[in-house]
Design a protein around this motif. Structure first.
Motif, PDB file in Angstrom:
ATOM      1  N   ILE A  37      -1.747  18.736 -19.947  1.00 24.08           N
ATOM      2  CA  ILE A  37      -1.467  18.858 -18.328  1.00 24.08           C
ATOM      3  C   ILE A  37      -0.780  17.469 -18.018  1.00 24.08           C
ATOM      4  O   ILE A  37      -1.070  16.639 -18.541  1.00 24.08           O
ATOM      5  N   TYR A 357       8.870  -0.521 -14.477  1.00 26.73           N
ATOM      6  CA  TYR A 357       7.489  -1.070 -14.455  1.00 26.73           C
ATOM      7  C   TYR A 357       6.877  -0.976 -15.819  1.00 26.73           C
ATOM      8  O   TYR A 357       6.155  -1.621 -16.376  1.00 26.73           O
ATOM      9  N   GLN A 360       5.861   5.014 -17.153  1.00 27.22           N
ATOM     10  CA  GLN A 360       5.379   6.058 -16.362  1.00 27.22           C
ATOM     11  C   GLN A 360       5.784   5.513 -14.774  1.00 27.22           C
ATOM     12  O   GLN A 360       6.224   6.522 -14.058  1.00 27.22           O
ATOM     13  N   VAL A 361       6.214   4.229 -14.535  1.00 22.75           N
ATOM     14  CA  VAL A 361       6.702   3.804 -13.329  1.00 22.75           C
ATOM     15  C   VAL A 361       7.860   3.335 -13.123  1.00 22.75           C
ATOM     16  O   VAL A 361       8.345   2.313 -13.921  1.00 22.75           O
ATOM     17  N   TYR A 396       6.782   8.405 -10.607  1.00 20.97           N
ATOM     18  CA  TYR A 396       5.506   8.241 -11.488  1.00 20.97           C
ATOM     19  C   TYR A 396       5.426   9.513 -12.450  1.00 20.97           C
ATOM     20  O   TYR A 396       5.595  10.595 -11.621  1.00 20.97           O
ATOM     21  N   PHE A 398       3.271  11.548 -15.491  1.00 27.95           N
ATOM     22  CA  PHE A 398       2.039  11.627 -16.148  1.00 27.95           C
ATOM     23  C   PHE A 398       2.007  12.744 -17.072  1.00 27.95           C
ATOM     24  O   PHE A 398       2.843  13.454 -17.166  1.00 27.95           O
TER      25      PHE A 398
ATOM     26  N   LYS B  28     -15.680   8.524 -21.620  1.00 22.14           N
ATOM     27  CA  LYS B  28     -14.542   8.252 -20.716  1.00 22.14           C
ATOM     28  C   LYS B  28     -14.000   9.343 -20.143  1.00 22.14           C
ATOM     29  O   LYS B  28     -13.551   9.686 -19.010  1.00 22.14           O
ATOM     30  N   PHE B  32     -13.749  15.416 -17.357  1.00 18.03           N
ATOM     31  CA  PHE B  32     -13.091  16.556 -17.316  1.00 18.03           C
ATOM     32  C   PHE B  32     -13.869  17.443 -18.229  1.00 18.03           C
ATOM     33  O   PHE B  32     -13.866  18.717 -18.216  1.00 18.03           O
TER      34      PHE B  32
ATOM     35  N   GLY C  34      -7.042  10.878 -19.789  1.00 18.28           N
ATOM     36  CA  GLY C  34      -6.897  10.309 -18.524  1.00 18.28           C
ATOM     37  C   GLY C  34      -6.345  10.962 -17.441  1.00 18.28           C
ATOM     38  O   GLY C  34      -6.297  10.685 -16.197  1.00 18.28           O
ATOM     39  N   VAL C  35      -5.900  12.260 -17.744  1.00 21.32           N
ATOM     40  CA  VAL C  35      -5.569  13.370 -16.664  1.00 21.32           C
ATOM     41  C   VAL C  35      -6.798  13.958 -16.295  1.00 21.32           C
ATOM     42  O   VAL C  35      -7.531  14.611 -16.997  1.00 21.32           O
ATOM     43  N   LYS C  75      -4.508  10.843 -12.377  1.00 22.44           N
ATOM     44  CA  LYS C  75      -3.889  10.173 -13.776  1.00 22.44           C
ATOM     45  C   LYS C  75      -3.832   8.830 -13.335  1.00 22.44           C
ATOM     46  O   LYS C  75      -3.034   8.187 -12.482  1.00 22.44           O
ATOM     47  N   GLU C  76      -4.517   7.818 -14.141  1.00 22.77           N
ATOM     48  CA  GLU C  76      -4.447   6.367 -14.023  1.00 22.77           C
ATOM     49  C   GLU C  76      -3.626   5.755 -15.017  1.00 22.77           C
ATOM     50  O   GLU C  76      -3.462   6.001 -16.241  1.00 22.77           O
ATOM     51  N   SER C  77      -2.579   4.771 -14.875  1.00 29.89           N
ATOM     52  CA  SER C  77      -1.691   4.099 -15.683  1.00 29.89           C
ATOM     53  C   SER C  77      -1.544   2.792 -15.487  1.00 29.89           C
ATOM     54  O   SER C  77      -0.976   2.203 -14.473  1.00 29.89           O
ATOM     55  N   ASP C  79      -2.285  -0.462 -13.434  1.00 25.17           N
ATOM     56  CA  ASP C  79      -2.421  -0.571 -12.159  1.00 25.17           C
ATOM     57  C   ASP C  79      -2.234   0.263 -11.039  1.00 25.17           C
ATOM     58  O   ASP C  79      -2.577   0.172 -10.103  1.00 25.17           O
ATOM     59  N   TRP C  80      -1.713   1.359 -11.669  1.00 24.38           N
ATOM     60  CA  TRP C  80      -1.244   2.558 -10.701  1.00 24.38           C
ATOM     61  C   TRP C  80      -2.088   3.826 -10.849  1.00 24.38           C
ATOM     62  O   TRP C  80      -2.597   3.924 -12.000  1.00 24.38           O
ATOM     63  N   ASP C  81      -2.291   4.432  -9.800  1.00 30.38           N
ATOM     64  CA  ASP C  81      -3.010   5.886 -10.063  1.00 30.38           C
ATOM     65  C   ASP C  81      -2.229   6.707  -9.159  1.00 30.38           C
ATOM     66  O   ASP C  81      -1.793   6.400  -7.907  1.00 30.38           O
ATOM     67  N   TYR C  82      -2.514   7.813  -9.441  1.00 33.51           N
ATOM     68  CA  TYR C  82      -1.824   9.303  -8.781  1.00 33.51           C
ATOM     69  C   TYR C  82      -2.788  10.335  -8.645  1.00 33.51           C
ATOM     70  O   TYR C  82      -3.446  10.627  -9.651  1.00 33.51           O
ATOM     71  N   TYR C 102      -1.043   1.539  -5.840  1.00 32.54           N
ATOM     72  CA  TYR C 102      -0.961   0.189  -6.674  1.00 32.54           C
ATOM     73  C   TYR C 102      -2.142  -0.699  -6.406  1.00 32.54           C
ATOM     74  O   TYR C 102      -2.114  -1.141  -5.070  1.00 32.54           O
TER      75      TYR C 102
END
Lengths: 398, 398, 398
Positions: A37, A357, A360-361, A396, A398, B28, B32, C34-35, C75-77, C79-82, C102
């Protein structure tokens, strides 16, 4: 056997138990194993004036919007794999891609079925997450129908470094409903041949050629060919019908040429393409009309990263593991959608910079200047014959 | 303690570290755990002529389309489980099923809430991924509203091999908005009773009976009952209003009979069903009108595989772990949507073959011949009183 | 080395093999690590009469529907998360939230981009899965645009227990298209300041203040402010234009006050808010018009559980790990949408109870009584100046 052996025995038993528990958990989550996903967000803020906002007297217009909010699910089963790519909007969802692939012909072609990308234009074939500029060129937007329902085959020959791709698609693009007057499919047949004689060691050289024959079944060709490389404006600048009329089409022919080179952090890519109309009414002044487009893009990574060339699909993607990187780029592209008495031509200049960055970003800032001409100019944009835009994207993955 | 014990100690320490890391990762990903993701693609190519394309002079028509592009998410929490099944199209998405189940009554019924499948017709109850032919019969398409919002209970008794299912649903089907003139719900009450006296050892015998009472709140019954077992054609062949008028309905009653048998690789299944109209205007000539349908399907696996019978839900699914298998099948189905002065009757003959590459991948080819009769024939299809179709499906499950 | 050591060696080798296999599997599933996938189902059955069904003579109306069927991917990457939150319906899908955050400014604000919740009203800011009653108050529904495209920053100061949030958004809410006459964005600027001097040990005290300035670009303010706390009814009870006319707006100003307290299983929360219109035509009798709303909710867990206060976002959520718990609650809320010659005022009384089977499963029953008054009452609901409703929700979180 002494105490130390006893203690080892106890440790092994404890470990065995833990491994058993992990295996049980792994077993339980087996059903999901292999379903991947992911997705992307491209959040854009655009400012534009002049020709882009001509029906608001050329005043400054703006928008904030999700250019692409996508999710995908992907699953491999032996020689088959499937990727469903979904696009979500504020008020809807749609299938962007639904690609089923068979990779079981060893030494033979890969077969693709479903809603798949037609092999038209190097830039149109590059994933939107990896294109250099915020928007693709006027050429790519005019000539590519992007994803269509069909079947295709492709193969890369590592010795000769040649790749071919050929497919047949339902042509529900460019104003065609996808059906003719008998409720029978209008088909598009499209092929692309590429050769990348130099690959690797910081150097790439790529040449390509594509062509497409598209039945239109008497449907009307959509008037707007391309927007002028800025989204959510109120006027689309490349318009073959401006100041005149749209026309019913029997079939379209299109072809294009590609060339791209990379030397370390620097890359250059150019394309030329032509469309010819074959109207239903053969006495139409637009029967046999040609429309040409071109695009040239140069890019340089100030921080030295190198774009990757994917020989299997003959496109570029972003530098591997890119982080804290700066890229500068420019593009000139033109689309001539003018005939003798109607239509416009547009030339767009883009200057842009991207900050990576992480893989991903990415943050992107583009400045675009477009000029509009041709017999249909006054009808389309009045006196606003140029337009400026500033576009900013946060991306972004993922 | 000697060197060999020392070395074992080191190995154990290394293993311990690795197991610890695996446990940390497992921890972790815990959130899910238990959410399952999957789906299906059915990519169809259809060719059809005659009655199917009657409003295009019976010429050959065709289409290429995703018959079903679905994704599901599923999650169990103790005695509860939930499955959300989504259907995606080129220009939209919808909830196919949203089923919340409570399985906590030990020895009692299972309760289902949400958008769930109504218990009507053996073939309509079989998942589309496991039906024998590419499309379900005219009978199933006429009588089943498929998934509706409601609440239902079912239970299987292993000793008597009897199963019942009973539910109440919002009847937003067959032309009903789901509401009456007071903005109050129109309800459908539906039950099914099945008995499978023989199960296992390569033999199955199944009998079933279902009934449904459906408030229509004065809404108009939709004219088309069924398409004639081919999708994306331009005419739907079973039409009670052809050559006449649609009618406002107070309520519908429906019932049906099922029988199915399996002997090793061979299986046979038959259904009969009847619908009766109760019109709002009791002087309407259609008040009390009956419409009948039937369907008989025979299937044989040339490679010897056996369909599975699921006693808990009283339906069949594909052979377990099927691989590299060939199936041959035929079906005859009829739907009589004719009354004295209007409507059509259709009989459809299907001959088909399926190749199972794996439990995930199936290729299907069907030939369909349909005959149309009844007082409304001329109005619906003119002289095109027969139609032929060739349909091809590629199916991928994940 | 003796036999026991030999046997230990064999055990270690077997364990090593298993661990290797687990690591390989873990590796393979890495892309999805992480997703996170999850969602909610709120399945509602509503019965209502009187004013709620006034255009059906106040008869009893009802509906069964999925109030919210949502899926999210997160999803976290670094310092970023979405987080992408999708809402599915029977005939569509939409993005509810698309929030990119951020969190890299240590000791500084968190930045949010995308479709995010505007910081208006304590109850509107509480997730729909954790609100006390089935529906939010008339106040929350009138004043909050919920999720909008924009950018915001927030920060919580643990020492002073103060939190601020400030954002700028595209104002495509309350009837505004999001654009003015020049095709330029209409912006909303919104801020909230909260202070929670008491937190923890079973006690919470929270105070808040918010304000919003909203450009409307001359678009017409939508007539219905709020429904009266019941969904899928045919009349929306708080309507500023009832018995009169809607009006074109230059900009709106809004502000609100919040207070909430919790003492063990008991909690009390109250809000007051005001909207002022600034019409395009400054001679309009509605120019400068104020509309006020208030809401007071009391809740008690019979089984002793305690709601949680989230200081970082300054909202409440359900008791942690809640199981087999009963909650009783009541609410009074009023929304005055009346001016001198038009509009209605509504007061709604709710009495309700919730049963928490688990943190995932909750059953809710609410009784609502509403009174409608004001100069526009007769035009909106005729003689039906009160309405009653019974609403029942089954909620499943995953």
């Amino acid at each position: 056997a002494d105490t130390s052996v006893e203690s080892l025995k106890a440790q092994i038993d404890a470990l065995s138990k833990k491994v058993g528990e992990l295996e049980a958990k792994e077993e339980k989550s087996e059903p999901f194993a292999g379903v991947s996903i992911g997705g992307r967000l491209q959040l854009d803020y655009n400012l534009f004036d002049g020709a882009y906002n001509a029906n608001h007297q050329g005043h400054t217009g703006s928008d904030l919007f999700a250019r692409r909010a996508r999710l995908f699910a992907e699953k491999e089963s032996g020689d088959w794999d499937y990727k469903l790519l979904l696009e979500f909007a504020e008020d809807g969802a749609e299938i962007t891609m639904a690609r089923l692939q068979y990779k079981g012909f060893n030494g033979g072609p890969v077969i693709k079925l479903g809603k798949i990308r037609e092999d038209i234009s190097l830039e149109a074939l590059s994933s939107s997450k990896y294109i250099t500029t915020i928007e693709r060129s006027n050429l790519a937007d005019t000539f590519s129908p992007y994803f269509r329902w069909g079947v295709a085959a492709y193969q890369y020959f590592p010795t000769s470094k040649v790749r071919y791709a050929i497919g047949v698609y339902k042509n529900d693009a460019f104003g065609d409903s996808g059906k003719n007057k008998n409720n029978n499919l209008d088909l598009a047949t499209t092929g692309r041949l590429t050769w990348a004689p130099i690959q690797g060691d910081g150097k790439t050289l790529h040449f390509g050629l594509w062509g497409s024959y598209r039945e239109m079944g008497g449907d009307t060709l959509s008037s707007a060919f391309a927007r002028g490389e800025v989204r959510e404006t109120s006027v689309k600048l490349a318009d073959y019908a401006a100041g005149g009329e749209t026309v019913a089409i029997d079939h379209l022919t299109q072809y294009g040429l590609e060339a791209a080179g990379q030397w370390k952090a620097f890359s250059l890519q150019g394309e030329f393409a032509q469309r010819q109309l074959h109207t239903t009414d053969t006495t139409s002044p637009l029967d046999g009309q040609h429309y040409n487009g071109y695009s040239v893009t140069a890019s340089y990574f100030l921080t030295g990263e190198q774009r990757q060339y994917k020989a299997g699909s003959a496109v570029f993607s972003q530098p591997k593991g890119v982080k804290n990187a700066w890229e500068l780029y420019g593009r000139v592209s033109g689309m001539d959608a003018a005939s003798d008495t109607q239509g416009t031509k547009v030339t767009s200049y883009t200057l842009g910079s991207s900050y990576y960055y992480s893989p991903q970003v990415k943050l992107m800032l583009n400045l675009i200047h477009s000029k509009v001409g041709g017999p249909g100019r006054a009808a389309l944009v009045g006196d606003e014959d140029t337009g400026n835009a500033l576009t900013f994207r946060t991306q972004y993955l993922f």
